[in-house]
Design a protein around this motif. Structure first.
Motif, PDB file in Angstrom:
ATOM      1  N   ILE A  59       0.839  -1.189   0.000  1.00 19.37           N
ATOM      2  CA  ILE A  59       0.000   0.000   0.000  1.00 19.37           C
ATOM      3  C   ILE A  59       0.879   1.246   0.000  1.00 19.37           C
ATOM      4  O   ILE A  59       1.825   1.342   0.776  1.00 19.37           O
ATOM      5  N   LEU A  60       0.552   2.200  -0.865  1.00 19.85           N
ATOM      6  CA  LEU A  60       1.233   3.487  -0.811  1.00 19.85           C
ATOM      7  C   LEU A  60       0.585   4.346   0.267  1.00 19.85           C
ATOM      8  O   LEU A  60      -0.646   4.399   0.382  1.00 19.85           O
ATOM      9  N   ALA A  61       1.403   4.983   1.064  1.00 20.52           N
ATOM     10  CA  ALA A  61       0.902   5.868   2.119  1.00 20.52           C
ATOM     11  C   ALA A  61       1.777   7.105   2.164  1.00 20.52           C
ATOM     12  O   ALA A  61       2.980   7.038   1.890  1.00 20.52           O
ATOM     13  N   GLU A  62       1.164   8.224   2.490  1.00 21.33           N
ATOM     14  CA  GLU A  62       1.926   9.463   2.607  1.00 21.33           C
ATOM     15  C   GLU A  62       2.051   9.847   4.076  1.00 21.33           C
ATOM     16  O   GLU A  62       1.056   9.901   4.802  1.00 21.33           O
ATOM     17  N   ILE A  63       3.281  10.105   4.504  1.00 23.43           N
ATOM     18  CA  ILE A  63       3.542  10.570   5.865  1.00 23.43           C
ATOM     19  C   ILE A  63       3.986  12.023   5.787  1.00 23.43           C
ATOM     20  O   ILE A  63       4.948  12.351   5.098  1.00 23.43           O
ATOM     21  N   GLN A  64       3.264  12.892   6.474  1.00 24.65           N
ATOM     22  CA  GLN A  64       3.632  14.305   6.555  1.00 24.65           C
ATOM     23  C   GLN A  64       4.254  14.549   7.925  1.00 24.65           C
ATOM     24  O   GLN A  64       3.665  14.194   8.941  1.00 24.65           O
ATOM     25  N   VAL A  65       5.442  15.142   7.910  1.00 27.16           N
ATOM     26  CA  VAL A  65       6.149  15.428   9.157  1.00 27.16           C
ATOM     27  C   VAL A  65       6.300  16.940   9.259  1.00 27.16           C
ATOM     28  O   VAL A  65       6.833  17.572   8.334  1.00 27.16           O
ATOM     29  N   ARG A  66       5.833  17.530  10.363  1.00 29.02           N
ATOM     30  CA  ARG A  66       5.861  18.982  10.492  1.00 29.02           C
ATOM     31  C   ARG A  66       5.872  19.393  11.956  1.00 29.02           C
ATOM     32  O   ARG A  66       5.568  18.570  12.833  1.00 29.02           O
ATOM     33  N   THR A  67       6.203  20.633  12.212  1.00 28.80           N
ATOM     34  CA  THR A  67       6.135  21.145  13.574  1.00 28.80           C
ATOM     35  C   THR A  67       4.697  21.528  13.903  1.00 28.80           C
ATOM     36  O   THR A  67       3.837  21.620  13.016  1.00 28.80           O
ATOM     37  N   LEU A  68       4.466  21.804  15.177  1.00 24.80           N
ATOM     38  CA  LEU A  68       3.135  22.205  15.615  1.00 24.80           C
ATOM     39  C   LEU A  68       2.716  23.522  14.972  1.00 24.80           C
ATOM     40  O   LEU A  68       1.549  23.704  14.605  1.00 24.80           O
ATOM     41  N   SER A  69       3.652  24.453  14.825  1.00 26.08           N
ATOM     42  CA  SER A  69       3.311  25.742  14.221  1.00 26.08           C
ATOM     43  C   SER A  69       3.033  25.588  12.723  1.00 26.08           C
ATOM     44  O   SER A  69       2.133  26.233  12.180  1.00 26.08           O
ATOM     45  N   MET A  70       3.798  24.733  12.043  1.00 25.21           N
ATOM     46  CA  MET A  70       3.522  24.459  10.634  1.00 25.21           C
ATOM     47  C   MET A  70       2.138  23.842  10.477  1.00 25.21           C
ATOM     48  O   MET A  70       1.396  24.161   9.534  1.00 25.21           O
ATOM     49  N   ASN A  71       1.784  22.961  11.394  1.00 25.52           N
ATOM     50  CA  ASN A  71       0.485  22.305  11.322  1.00 25.52           C
ATOM     51  C   ASN A  71      -0.656  23.288  11.561  1.00 25.52           C
ATOM     52  O   ASN A  71      -1.698  23.217  10.909  1.00 25.52           O
ATOM     53  N   PHE A  72      -0.453  24.218  12.501  1.00 23.41           N
ATOM     54  CA  PHE A  72      -1.475  25.240  12.762  1.00 23.41           C
ATOM     55  C   PHE A  72      -1.745  26.038  11.495  1.00 23.41           C
ATOM     56  O   PHE A  72      -2.899  26.226  11.093  1.00 23.41           O
ATOM     57  N   TRP A  73      -0.671  26.490  10.835  1.00 20.39           N
ATOM     58  CA  TRP A  73      -0.839  27.275   9.611  1.00 20.39           C
ATOM     59  C   TRP A  73      -1.530  26.447   8.527  1.00 20.39           C
ATOM     60  O   TRP A  73      -2.459  26.916   7.867  1.00 20.39           O
ATOM     61  N   ALA A  74      -1.068  25.210   8.328  1.00 17.79           N
ATOM     62  CA  ALA A  74      -1.615  24.369   7.264  1.00 17.79           C
ATOM     63  C   ALA A  74      -3.093  24.063   7.501  1.00 17.79           C
ATOM     64  O   ALA A  74      -3.883  23.993   6.545  1.00 17.79           O
ATOM     65  N   THR A  75      -3.473  23.884   8.762  1.00 16.05           N
ATOM     66  CA  THR A  75      -4.874  23.604   9.084  1.00 16.05           C
ATOM     67  C   THR A  75      -5.756  24.800   8.746  1.00 16.05           C
ATOM     68  O   THR A  75      -6.850  24.647   8.179  1.00 16.05           O
ATOM     69  N   ILE A  76      -5.289  26.009   9.088  1.00 17.51           N
ATOM     70  CA  ILE A  76      -6.051  27.217   8.771  1.00 17.51           C
ATOM     71  C   ILE A  76      -6.141  27.414   7.265  1.00 17.51           C
ATOM     72  O   ILE A  76      -7.211  27.703   6.714  1.00 17.51           O
ATOM     73  N   GLU A  77      -5.014  27.241   6.572  1.00 14.23           N
ATOM     74  CA  GLU A  77      -4.993  27.414   5.117  1.00 14.23           C
ATOM     75  C   GLU A  77      -5.919  26.408   4.438  1.00 14.23           C
ATOM     76  O   GLU A  77      -6.615  26.734   3.476  1.00 14.23           O
ATOM     77  N   HIS A  78      -5.920  25.183   4.965  1.00 12.77           N
ATOM     78  CA  HIS A  78      -6.781  24.144   4.399  1.00 12.77           C
ATOM     79  C   HIS A  78      -8.254  24.501   4.562  1.00 12.77           C
ATOM     80  O   HIS A  78      -9.061  24.310   3.636  1.00 12.77           O
ATOM     81  N   SER A  79      -8.613  25.040   5.725  1.00 12.96           N
ATOM     82  CA  SER A  79      -9.999  25.448   5.970  1.00 12.96           C
ATOM     83  C   SER A  79     -10.411  26.568   5.024  1.00 12.96           C
ATOM     84  O   SER A  79     -11.502  26.541   4.442  1.00 12.96           O
ATOM     85  N   LEU A  80      -9.543  27.551   4.840  1.00 11.77           N
ATOM     86  CA  LEU A  80      -9.839  28.662   3.937  1.00 11.77           C
ATOM     87  C   LEU A  80      -9.938  28.183   2.495  1.00 11.77           C
ATOM     88  O   LEU A  80     -10.703  28.736   1.699  1.00 11.77           O
ATOM     89  N   ASN A  81      -9.174  27.141   2.168  1.00 13.65           N
ATOM     90  CA  ASN A  81      -9.191  26.630   0.804  1.00 13.65           C
ATOM     91  C   ASN A  81     -10.562  26.073   0.434  1.00 13.65           C
ATOM     92  O   ASN A  81     -10.983  26.162  -0.724  1.00 13.65           O
TER      93      ASN A  81
END
Length: 233
Positions: free
Chosen positions: A136-158
């Motif tokens: 199975i192909l799987a994607e693992i995203q590794v990030r800091t807590l602050s990177m995740n906060f930004w990405a979560t907000i950006e994803h919601s706005l998207n």
């Protein structure tokens, strides 16, 4: 189209469940050795069917090539305290014999124009089924807590703007991404002091309370609050 999505997704769900256990086990090993763990917590999810179909249509992915062309049907996210932890986690994943790294994208060194930062690793993971082994192909995203906060907000706005952000929002997001990364850099500058303080704290009962909260809020039940991993293929 695939008629029985539940059956199709069974090995993906199995892969996510097994990988979460293994990655969380790595975190536990660091804790048992009383050393800094580069893994803060781990979450995972299988992409919802409607998201799979939408992406197939958007990227014109042939159904027969779905398993090979869509790398993030199974997705995991590893959160770290420090940027340095991210690269330690990447090294640990490379060292594992139970999976194969097939592709990786460093969006920390090569930040996206939007300001997005994260480290993406696509792995091939062998799942044992009643019909034999299935990779199975799987994607693992590794990030800091602050990177995740930004990405979560950006994803919601998207979802609201469908990727076509107004210029003002776009510029604010870029500035916020830089501010988040500056926070990571400041924390890295005092990383040794932070880790020493955490090491001292771990000797007391307080660490057990923190771990219990993490297990309850993020690790054990983290799937319920997972957002869709950022499409960056």
């Amino acid at each position: 189209m695939i008629e029985d999505w539940d059956t199709f997704l069974i090995p993906y769900k199995q892969a996510v469940d097994e990988l979460k256990i293994k990655l969380r086990g790595m975190r536990k090993q660091f804790q048992q050795e009383n050393t800094h763990t580069p893994i803060e917590f781990v979450t995972g999810r299988v992409k919802p069917v409607d998201s799979i179909i939408e992406k197939m249509q958007r990227r014109q992915i042939n159904e027969k090539l779905l398993e090979a062309d869509m790398q993030d049907i199974a997705g995991l996210r590893i959160m770290c305290q420090f940027v340095e932890d991210i690269y330690q986690v990447v090294d640990l994943i490379h060292q594992r014999a139970d999976l194969e790294v097939v592709e990786e994208r460093d969006y920390i060194t090569n930040v996206k124009p939007s300001g997005y930062r994260s480290y993406h690793i696509v792995i091939a993971y062998p799942v044992q089924t009643v019909h034999g082994e299935k990779k199975i192909l799987a994607e693992i995203q590794v990030r800091t807590l602050s990177m995740n906060f930004w990405a979560t907000i950006e994803h919601s706005l998207n979802y609201k703007y469908q990727g076509a952000f107004p210029e003002e929002i776009n510029e604010r997001l870029k500035r916020a991404a830089e501010a988040a990364f500056m926070l990571d850099q400041e924390m890295s500058a005092i990383r040794e002091e932070i880790q020493e303080a955490q090491q001292l704290f771990s000797y007391g009962k307080g660490q057990q309370v923190v771990d219990d909260n993490i297990e309850g809020n993020h690790v054990t039940d983290g799937d319920q609050s997972d957002t869709e991993p950022h499409d960056q293929e």
